[in-house]
Design an enzyme around this catalytic site. Structure first.
Site, PDB file in Angstrom:
ATOM      1  N   LYS A 195     -86.997   9.467   9.369  1.00 26.85           N
ATOM      2  CA  LYS A 195     -87.323   9.712   7.966  1.00 26.85           C
ATOM      3  C   LYS A 195     -86.021   9.867   7.174  1.00 26.85           C
ATOM      4  O   LYS A 195     -85.140  10.645   7.589  1.00 26.85           O
ATOM      5  CB  LYS A 195     -88.163  10.991   7.867  1.00 26.85           C
ATOM      6  CG  LYS A 195     -88.689  11.228   6.486  1.00 26.85           C
ATOM      7  CD  LYS A 195     -89.561  12.453   6.435  1.00 26.85           C
ATOM      8  CE  LYS A 195     -89.804  12.816   4.995  1.00 26.85           C
ATOM      9  NZ  LYS A 195     -90.234  14.176   4.833  1.00 26.85           N
ATOM     10  N   PHE A 217    -102.881 -17.949  -6.097  1.00 27.96           N
ATOM     11  CA  PHE A 217    -103.159 -17.111  -7.259  1.00 27.96           C
ATOM     12  C   PHE A 217    -101.846 -16.833  -7.972  1.00 27.96           C
ATOM     13  O   PHE A 217    -100.792 -16.764  -7.326  1.00 27.96           O
ATOM     14  CB  PHE A 217    -103.798 -15.778  -6.835  1.00 27.96           C
ATOM     15  CG  PHE A 217    -105.291 -15.867  -6.711  1.00 27.96           C
ATOM     16  CD1 PHE A 217    -105.863 -16.496  -5.628  1.00 27.96           C
ATOM     17  CD2 PHE A 217    -106.117 -15.319  -7.689  1.00 27.96           C
ATOM     18  CE1 PHE A 217    -107.242 -16.596  -5.507  1.00 27.96           C
ATOM     19  CE2 PHE A 217    -107.501 -15.404  -7.583  1.00 27.96           C
ATOM     20  CZ  PHE A 217    -108.063 -16.043  -6.491  1.00 27.96           C
ATOM     21  N   PRO A 255     -91.029 -14.220   3.763  1.00 24.03           N
ATOM     22  CA  PRO A 255     -91.471 -15.619   3.801  1.00 24.03           C
ATOM     23  C   PRO A 255     -92.556 -15.832   2.755  1.00 24.03           C
ATOM     24  O   PRO A 255     -93.356 -14.919   2.508  1.00 24.03           O
ATOM     25  CB  PRO A 255     -92.048 -15.766   5.211  1.00 24.03           C
ATOM     26  CG  PRO A 255     -92.340 -14.388   5.675  1.00 24.03           C
ATOM     27  CD  PRO A 255     -91.369 -13.477   4.987  1.00 24.03           C
ATOM     28  N   ASP A 256     -92.581 -16.995   2.101  1.00 28.38           N
ATOM     29  CA  ASP A 256     -93.664 -17.318   1.180  1.00 28.38           C
ATOM     30  C   ASP A 256     -94.744 -18.022   1.997  1.00 28.38           C
ATOM     31  O   ASP A 256     -94.614 -19.189   2.363  1.00 28.38           O
ATOM     32  CB  ASP A 256     -93.160 -18.216   0.037  1.00 28.38           C
ATOM     33  CG  ASP A 256     -94.202 -18.338  -1.055  1.00 28.38           C
ATOM     34  OD1 ASP A 256     -95.377 -18.627  -0.743  1.00 28.38           O
ATOM     35  OD2 ASP A 256     -93.860 -18.119  -2.234  1.00 28.38           O
ATOM     36  N   ILE A 257     -95.793 -17.283   2.308  1.00 28.00           N
ATOM     37  CA  ILE A 257     -96.820 -17.776   3.235  1.00 28.00           C
ATOM     38  C   ILE A 257     -97.502 -19.020   2.672  1.00 28.00           C
ATOM     39  O   ILE A 257     -97.692 -20.027   3.366  1.00 28.00           O
ATOM     40  CB  ILE A 257     -97.875 -16.676   3.505  1.00 28.00           C
ATOM     41  CG1 ILE A 257     -97.177 -15.381   3.952  1.00 28.00           C
ATOM     42  CG2 ILE A 257     -98.896 -17.125   4.527  1.00 28.00           C
ATOM     43  CD1 ILE A 257     -98.076 -14.160   3.993  1.00 28.00           C
ATOM     44  N   ASN A 295     -97.965  -2.580  -3.741  1.00 28.37           N
ATOM     45  CA  ASN A 295     -98.320  -2.875  -5.128  1.00 28.37           C
ATOM     46  C   ASN A 295     -99.759  -2.434  -5.405  1.00 28.37           C
ATOM     47  O   ASN A 295    -100.438  -1.947  -4.511  1.00 28.37           O
ATOM     48  CB  ASN A 295     -98.118  -4.364  -5.429  1.00 28.37           C
ATOM     49  CG  ASN A 295     -98.947  -5.230  -4.500  1.00 28.37           C
ATOM     50  OD1 ASN A 295    -100.168  -5.161  -4.498  1.00 28.37           O
ATOM     51  ND2 ASN A 295     -98.272  -6.020  -3.664  1.00 28.37           N
ATOM     52  N   ASP A 315     -92.828  -9.620  -2.203  1.00 28.21           N
ATOM     53  CA  ASP A 315     -91.796 -10.665  -2.192  1.00 28.21           C
ATOM     54  C   ASP A 315     -90.589 -10.259  -1.359  1.00 28.21           C
ATOM     55  O   ASP A 315     -89.867 -11.105  -0.851  1.00 28.21           O
ATOM     56  CB  ASP A 315     -91.351 -10.960  -3.630  1.00 28.21           C
ATOM     57  CG  ASP A 315     -92.459 -11.666  -4.398  1.00 28.21           C
ATOM     58  OD1 ASP A 315     -93.205 -12.437  -3.763  1.00 28.21           O
ATOM     59  OD2 ASP A 315     -92.588 -11.424  -5.620  1.00 28.21           O
ATOM     60  N   LYS A 317     -94.885 -25.089  -5.337  1.00 27.90           N
ATOM     61  CA  LYS A 317     -95.456 -24.756  -4.024  1.00 27.90           C
ATOM     62  C   LYS A 317     -96.356 -25.882  -3.514  1.00 27.90           C
ATOM     63  O   LYS A 317     -96.964 -25.741  -2.449  1.00 27.90           O
ATOM     64  CB  LYS A 317     -96.234 -23.432  -4.094  1.00 27.90           C
ATOM     65  CG  LYS A 317     -95.376 -22.228  -4.468  1.00 27.90           C
ATOM     66  CD  LYS A 317     -96.070 -20.908  -4.124  1.00 27.90           C
ATOM     67  CE  LYS A 317     -95.300 -19.729  -4.709  1.00 27.90           C
ATOM     68  NZ  LYS A 317     -95.687 -18.442  -4.149  1.00 27.90           N
ATOM     69  N   LYS A 352     -95.752 -22.960 -10.498  1.00 26.02           N
ATOM     70  CA  LYS A 352     -96.076 -22.612  -9.099  1.00 26.02           C
ATOM     71  C   LYS A 352     -96.916 -23.698  -8.450  1.00 26.02           C
ATOM     72  O   LYS A 352     -96.733 -24.023  -7.280  1.00 26.02           O
ATOM     73  CB  LYS A 352     -96.831 -21.285  -9.045  1.00 26.02           C
ATOM     74  CG  LYS A 352     -95.895 -20.111  -9.063  1.00 26.02           C
ATOM     75  CD  LYS A 352     -96.607 -18.794  -9.107  1.00 26.02           C
ATOM     76  CE  LYS A 352     -95.628 -17.781  -9.699  1.00 26.02           C
ATOM     77  NZ  LYS A 352     -96.221 -16.504  -9.981  1.00 26.02           N
TER      78      LYS A 352
HETATM   79  O1  C5P Z   1     -94.658 -16.794  -6.507  1.00 26.33           O
HETATM   80  P1  C5P Z   1     -95.751 -15.796  -6.543  1.00 26.33           P
HETATM   81  O2  C5P Z   1     -95.573 -14.653  -5.609  1.00 26.33           O
HETATM   82  O3  C5P Z   1     -96.123 -15.343  -7.918  1.00 26.33           O
HETATM   83  O4  C5P Z   1     -97.010 -16.647  -6.045  1.00 26.33           O
HETATM   84  C1  C5P Z   1     -98.249 -16.074  -5.908  1.00 26.33           C
HETATM   85  C2  C5P Z   1     -99.024 -16.806  -4.854  1.00 26.33           C
HETATM   86  O5  C5P Z   1     -98.233 -16.967  -3.684  1.00 26.33           O
HETATM   87  C3  C5P Z   1    -100.251 -16.014  -4.395  1.00 26.33           C
HETATM   88  O6  C5P Z   1    -101.245 -16.939  -4.052  1.00 26.33           O
HETATM   89  C4  C5P Z   1     -99.724 -15.256  -3.176  1.00 26.33           C
HETATM   90  O7  C5P Z   1    -100.784 -14.963  -2.285  1.00 26.33           O
HETATM   91  C5  C5P Z   1     -98.739 -16.226  -2.578  1.00 26.33           C
HETATM   92  N1  C5P Z   1     -97.583 -15.603  -1.906  1.00 26.33           N
HETATM   93  C6  C5P Z   1     -97.412 -15.771  -0.547  1.00 26.33           C
HETATM   94  N2  C5P Z   1     -96.331 -15.217   0.074  1.00 26.33           N
HETATM   95  C7  C5P Z   1     -95.436 -14.506  -0.605  1.00 26.33           C
HETATM   96  C8  C5P Z   1     -95.589 -14.315  -1.981  1.00 26.33           C
HETATM   97  C9  C5P Z   1     -96.685 -14.872  -2.607  1.00 26.33           C
HETATM   98  O8  C5P Z   1     -98.239 -16.407   0.089  1.00 26.33           O
HETATM   99  N3  C5P Z   1     -94.412 -13.974   0.020  1.00 26.33           N
END
Ligand code: C5P
Length: 404
Positions: free
Chosen positions: A289, A323, A305-307, A210, A279, A341, A337
């Site tokens: 390739k 953020f 994974p959502d860290i 991105n 995501d 979260k 969020k």
């Molecule tokens: O849900 P969204 O991706 O918009 O949330 C943004 C926040 O979640 C940011 O702080 C980003 O660093 C964190 N995030 C994360 N892991 C992911 C996606 C987003 O920690 N896979």
């Protein structure tokens, strides 16, 4: 001194013989990495020619409050907003009197009124003028407003008198200027900050990513280090130098970022997730390739994974800050969020073609469970300092609630 790297400093020069020392000051500030713009009062220009400062700062020198040419390039309000610090050296008795009483009849005193950034003044004048009750009363007023007054020292003066009124040497002034950013509001706390994009490979030569430049996360990490915290920065692939941060870990994918965060999270007090983590990643990374063949190409992606959510769900979770970059419904999405979260704070910004990602400026709205604050459009390093202040406040409040 690394606290001056990248800092925007307006150096105000007023009329006095020590104005010549301000020329050395410009060189020293720049040597330490600062961007300097010089503003001179009319009487200062009688002591040193503006051209000297223009040559040394490599920027136009500002002398007029309402000059048609400079107002279109960088007007006085923009200059006041631009500055991370206004440093006035030498500050004459006349300037101190104007500043103490809130005058705004010339450019420099107007800038001092129009800025939200710290101001340092380094007085220089004849010892009798310094001792005069009027000057001392003006200084008391200035001190009471939290403005930093550095010096003067005593000694033989240009006029032959011996006494207090000599401007501090440029080296000492530069030390004060650097220290002003060292706030120590997070001394003793351990911070982990993520920044930048992640890259999700699809074959050995291609990846999905991105537009995140990492500038906001890097600025937050630097501001936290300046606030005295022990900072570790986990960075995705970016083209930036980490200023004032000793521990930087470079990762590429979301999975690597997750592993790197989880390895270190146990000893962390505050986790700031500024990274634009992808995501989704490819379900299967092709070993070779991928060849061009059909007209369309399908790629199956799986959720990463959502860290941040993983960190906030830990039993002994640190203070967590996320953020939210949004293209629509900023407040609703950010609040959602914050709750989903289970975060302590979220910094939300509107993203469009000009704002938010891959640019130097941003505007943020910070939400926490019991409040919010808007931080208007500003350079990212300024915003980062304001954000760190808010985080320190909320973090300390949470800790004091825990102990009571
Ligand atoms: O849900 P969204 O991706 O918009 O949330 C943004 C926040 O979640 C940011 O702080 C980003 O660093 C964190 N995030 C994360 N892991 C992911 C996606 C987003 O920690 N896979």
């Amino acid at each position: 001194m690394h606290t001056l790297i990248g800092k925007r400093i307006v150096l105000g020069v007023t009329g006095g013989i020590s104005a010549y020392k301000a020329a050395f000051l410009v060189r020293l500030l720049r040597k330490n990495g600062a961007n300097v713009r010089v503003v001179m009062t009319q009487s200062a220009t009688k002591f040193v020619a503006p051209l000297t400062f223009q040559a040394l700062s490599e920027k136009p020198v500002h002398t007029e409050l309402l000059d048609l040419n400079t107002e279109t390039a960088m007007g006085h309000i923009e200059l006041a907003k631009w500055a991370d610090l206004i440093l006035i050296a030498p500050a004459s008795a006349n300037f101190i009197a104007r500043y103490a009483n809130g005058f705004a009849e010339d450019l420099l005193s107007t800038l001092c009124l129009a800025t939200g950034s710290p101001v340092i003044i380094a007085p220089a004048m004849n010892q009798q003028m310094w001792r005069n009750q009027a000057t001392q009363e003006n200084l008391e007023k200035i001190n009471a407003r939290g403005i930093t007054v550095v010096g003067p020292t005593a000694g033989v003066q240009a006029c032959g008198d011996d006494g207090p009124g000599r401007m501090l040497e440029p080296e000492e002034i530069v030390t004060y200027a650097g220290n002003i950013f060292q706030t120590n509001i997070l001394t003793g706390s351990r911070l982990l900050v993520t920044a930048g994009p992640t890259r999700e490979a699809i074959d050995p030569v291609r990846f999905l990513s991105n537009r995140s430049s990492g500038r906001m996360g890097y600025a937050v990490a630097t501001a936290a280090a300046e606030a005295g915290a022990d900072v570790t920065l986990i960075s995705g692939p970016v083209d930036l130098a980490a200023i004032g941060i000793e521990k930087v870990v470079y990762v590429t994918s979301a999975k690597e970022m997750q592993e790197s965060v989880m390895q270190r999270i146990n000893n962390i007090d505050i986790f700031i997730s500024a990274a634009a983590v992808a995501d989704y990643s490819a379900q299967k990374i092709s070993e070779q390739k991928i060849k061009k063949s059909d007209d369309t190409f399908e790629l199956i992606m799986q959720k990463n994974p959502d860290i941040l959510a993983e960190v906030s769900a830990l039993y002994d979770a640190p203070f967590t800050v996320g953020f939210a970059a949004e293209t629509e419904n900023l407040e609703l999405n950010a609040q959602t969020k914050l709750h989903l979260k289970n975060l302590d704070m979220i910094a939300a910004n509107q993203v469009d073609k000009k704002l938010g990602i891959d640019c130097d400026e941003n505007a943020l709205t910070i939400f926490w469970k019991t409040g919010r604050e808007k931080l208007p459009l500003a350079p990212k390093n300024k915003l980062a300092r304001s954000l760190i202040k808010l985080i320190a406040l909320q973090y300390n409040e949470k800790n004091s609630n825990k102990t009571h």
